[in-house]
Motif scaffolding. Sequence first.
Motif, PDB file in Angstrom:
ATOM      1  N   GLY A  14     -40.142  28.085 -13.214  1.00  0.00           N
ATOM      2  CA  GLY A  14     -38.729  28.210 -12.864  1.00  0.00           C
ATOM      3  C   GLY A  14     -38.372  27.416 -11.620  1.00  0.00           C
ATOM      4  N   ALA A  15     -39.259  27.424 -10.633  1.00  0.00           N
ATOM      5  CA  ALA A  15     -39.020  26.644  -9.414  1.00  0.00           C
ATOM      6  C   ALA A  15     -39.041  25.145  -9.717  1.00  0.00           C
ATOM      7  N   VAL A  16     -39.988  24.729 -10.550  1.00  0.00           N
ATOM      8  CA  VAL A  16     -40.045  23.309 -10.940  1.00  0.00           C
ATOM      9  C   VAL A  16     -38.803  22.944 -11.753  1.00  0.00           C
ATOM     10  N   ALA A  17     -38.388  23.840 -12.644  1.00  0.00           N
ATOM     11  CA  ALA A  17     -37.182  23.586 -13.435  1.00  0.00           C
ATOM     12  C   ALA A  17     -35.956  23.437 -12.537  1.00  0.00           C
ATOM     13  N   LEU A  18     -35.860  24.283 -11.509  1.00  0.00           N
ATOM     14  CA  LEU A  18     -34.748  24.175 -10.567  1.00  0.00           C
ATOM     15  C   LEU A  18     -34.746  22.813  -9.884  1.00  0.00           C
ATOM     16  N   LEU A  19     -35.914  22.364  -9.444  1.00  0.00           N
ATOM     17  CA  LEU A  19     -35.998  21.054  -8.787  1.00  0.00           C
ATOM     18  C   LEU A  19     -35.632  19.922  -9.753  1.00  0.00           C
ATOM     19  N   VAL A  20     -36.117  20.006 -10.980  1.00  0.00           N
ATOM     20  CA  VAL A  20     -35.811  18.976 -11.977  1.00  0.00           C
ATOM     21  C   VAL A  20     -34.319  18.965 -12.288  1.00  0.00           C
ATOM     22  N   ALA A  34     -27.723  26.055 -14.143  1.00  0.00           N
ATOM     23  CA  ALA A  34     -28.543  25.662 -15.289  1.00  0.00           C
ATOM     24  C   ALA A  34     -29.872  26.421 -15.277  1.00  0.00           C
ATOM     25  N   THR A  35     -30.444  26.633 -14.108  1.00  0.00           N
ATOM     26  CA  THR A  35     -31.696  27.392 -14.008  1.00  0.00           C
ATOM     27  C   THR A  35     -31.475  28.839 -14.420  1.00  0.00           C
ATOM     28  N   VAL A  36     -30.342  29.406 -14.054  1.00  0.00           N
ATOM     29  CA  VAL A  36     -30.005  30.766 -14.491  1.00  0.00           C
ATOM     30  C   VAL A  36     -29.870  30.809 -16.015  1.00  0.00           C
ATOM     31  N   ALA A  37     -29.285  29.767 -16.599  1.00  0.00           N
ATOM     32  CA  ALA A  37     -29.163  29.699 -18.059  1.00  0.00           C
ATOM     33  C   ALA A  37     -30.543  29.652 -18.711  1.00  0.00           C
ATOM     34  N   VAL A  38     -31.445  28.862 -18.148  1.00  0.00           N
ATOM     35  CA  VAL A  38     -32.808  28.770 -18.678  1.00  0.00           C
ATOM     36  C   VAL A  38     -33.503  30.126 -18.582  1.00  0.00           C
ATOM     37  N   ALA A  39     -33.397  30.780 -17.440  1.00  0.00           N
ATOM     38  CA  ALA A  39     -34.016  32.099 -17.261  1.00  0.00           C
ATOM     39  C   ALA A  39     -33.443  33.106 -18.252  1.00  0.00           C
ATOM     40  N   SER A  40     -32.147  33.021 -18.509  1.00  0.00           N
ATOM     41  CA  SER A  40     -31.514  33.926 -19.471  1.00  0.00           C
ATOM     42  C   SER A  40     -32.071  33.721 -20.877  1.00  0.00           C
ATOM     43  N   VAL A  41     -32.287  32.474 -21.255  1.00  0.00           N
ATOM     44  CA  VAL A  41     -32.853  32.178 -22.572  1.00  0.00           C
ATOM     45  C   VAL A  41     -34.243  32.786 -22.689  1.00  0.00           C
ATOM     46  N   GLY A  70     -39.919  25.597 -21.581  1.00  0.00           N
ATOM     47  CA  GLY A  70     -39.869  24.137 -21.603  1.00  0.00           C
ATOM     48  C   GLY A  70     -38.755  23.602 -22.483  1.00  0.00           C
ATOM     49  N   TYR A  71     -38.619  24.171 -23.682  1.00  0.00           N
ATOM     50  CA  TYR A  71     -37.550  23.716 -24.568  1.00  0.00           C
ATOM     51  C   TYR A  71     -36.180  24.017 -23.985  1.00  0.00           C
ATOM     52  N   SER A  72     -36.013  25.189 -23.399  1.00  0.00           N
ATOM     53  CA  SER A  72     -34.699  25.531 -22.868  1.00  0.00           C
ATOM     54  C   SER A  72     -34.326  24.640 -21.692  1.00  0.00           C
ATOM     55  N   VAL A  73     -35.306  24.237 -20.878  1.00  0.00           N
ATOM     56  CA  VAL A  73     -35.015  23.289 -19.799  1.00  0.00           C
ATOM     57  C   VAL A  73     -34.557  21.959 -20.401  1.00  0.00           C
ATOM     58  N   ASP A  74     -35.232  21.538 -21.457  1.00  0.00           N
ATOM     59  CA  ASP A  74     -34.891  20.266 -22.090  1.00  0.00           C
ATOM     60  C   ASP A  74     -33.442  20.253 -22.563  1.00  0.00           C
ATOM     61  N   TYR A  75     -33.027  21.299 -23.243  1.00  0.00           N
ATOM     62  CA  TYR A  75     -31.656  21.343 -23.756  1.00  0.00           C
ATOM     63  C   TYR A  75     -30.637  21.480 -22.626  1.00  0.00           C
ATOM     64  N   VAL A  76     -30.929  22.325 -21.673  1.00  0.00           N
ATOM     65  CA  VAL A  76     -29.979  22.574 -20.593  1.00  0.00           C
ATOM     66  C   VAL A  76     -29.827  21.358 -19.686  1.00  0.00           C
ATOM     67  N   VAL A  77     -30.918  20.639 -19.416  1.00  0.00           N
ATOM     68  CA  VAL A  77     -30.824  19.485 -18.516  1.00  0.00           C
ATOM     69  C   VAL A  77     -29.929  18.400 -19.124  1.00  0.00           C
ATOM     70  N   TYR A  83     -22.471  17.007 -18.004  1.00  0.00           N
ATOM     71  CA  TYR A  83     -21.383  17.666 -17.278  1.00  0.00           C
ATOM     72  C   TYR A  83     -21.103  16.924 -15.973  1.00  0.00           C
ATOM     73  N   CYS A  84     -22.151  16.567 -15.269  1.00  0.00           N
ATOM     74  CA  CYS A  84     -21.979  15.829 -14.010  1.00  0.00           C
ATOM     75  C   CYS A  84     -21.495  14.410 -14.256  1.00  0.00           C
ATOM     76  N   GLU A  85     -21.945  13.795 -15.338  1.00  0.00           N
ATOM     77  CA  GLU A  85     -21.454  12.457 -15.685  1.00  0.00           C
ATOM     78  C   GLU A  85     -19.971  12.488 -15.994  1.00  0.00           C
ATOM     79  N   GLY A  86     -19.489  13.596 -16.528  1.00  0.00           N
ATOM     80  CA  GLY A  86     -18.065  13.722 -16.802  1.00  0.00           C
ATOM     81  C   GLY A  86     -17.223  13.576 -15.552  1.00  0.00           C
ATOM     82  N   GLY A  87     -17.740  14.050 -14.434  1.00  0.00           N
ATOM     83  CA  GLY A  87     -17.034  13.885 -13.168  1.00  0.00           C
ATOM     84  C   GLY A  87     -16.932  12.427 -12.771  1.00  0.00           C
ATOM     85  N   LYS A  88     -17.959  11.635 -13.091  1.00  0.00           N
ATOM     86  CA  LYS A  88     -17.936  10.202 -12.784  1.00  0.00           C
ATOM     87  C   LYS A  88     -17.023   9.436 -13.735  1.00  0.00           C
TER      88      LYS A  88
END
Length: 131
Positions: A14-20, A34-41, A70-77, A83-88
């Motif tokens: 979870g800590a590594v996922a947060l950093l990624v 996003a990390t909260v979403a992964v933890a929820s999954v 691992g899969y949930s991090v992949d989808y969420v990232v 989402y962040c690209e949308g701001g750009k």
Amino acid sequence: ELVNGFLSGCLISGAVALLVLMAATLNWIVGLLATVAVASVVVNVLGFCRSVMDWDLGISEAVAGMIVLGYSVDYVVHLAHMYCEGGKQSYSTRERRVQFAIRNMGTIIFAGAVTTMGASSVLFFCFMVFF
């Protein structure tokens, strides 16, 4: 001891996922959400396995829990990054950025989820035997 090892693995992952997620989005708020979403999954999948399937936490369930993480991090990232690209791309409201992310990555993520479920569904009927 297995439960403690599994929980330790989840905390480290979870800590590594947060950093990624923070590195991928360059936004600590989106990364944290996003990390909260992964933890929820992960909690929901393991809760389903325990309450509905009545499985105890064994070695195979612990490994499966790490795979789910691992899969949930992949989808969420992917969604968080879009989402962040949308701001750009001059989408200024959250609603427009979510629409942008889902429009650009939703189909790909959904197709990945379907193929993952399809490929793993045959494993549901297998038995795991340790020597």
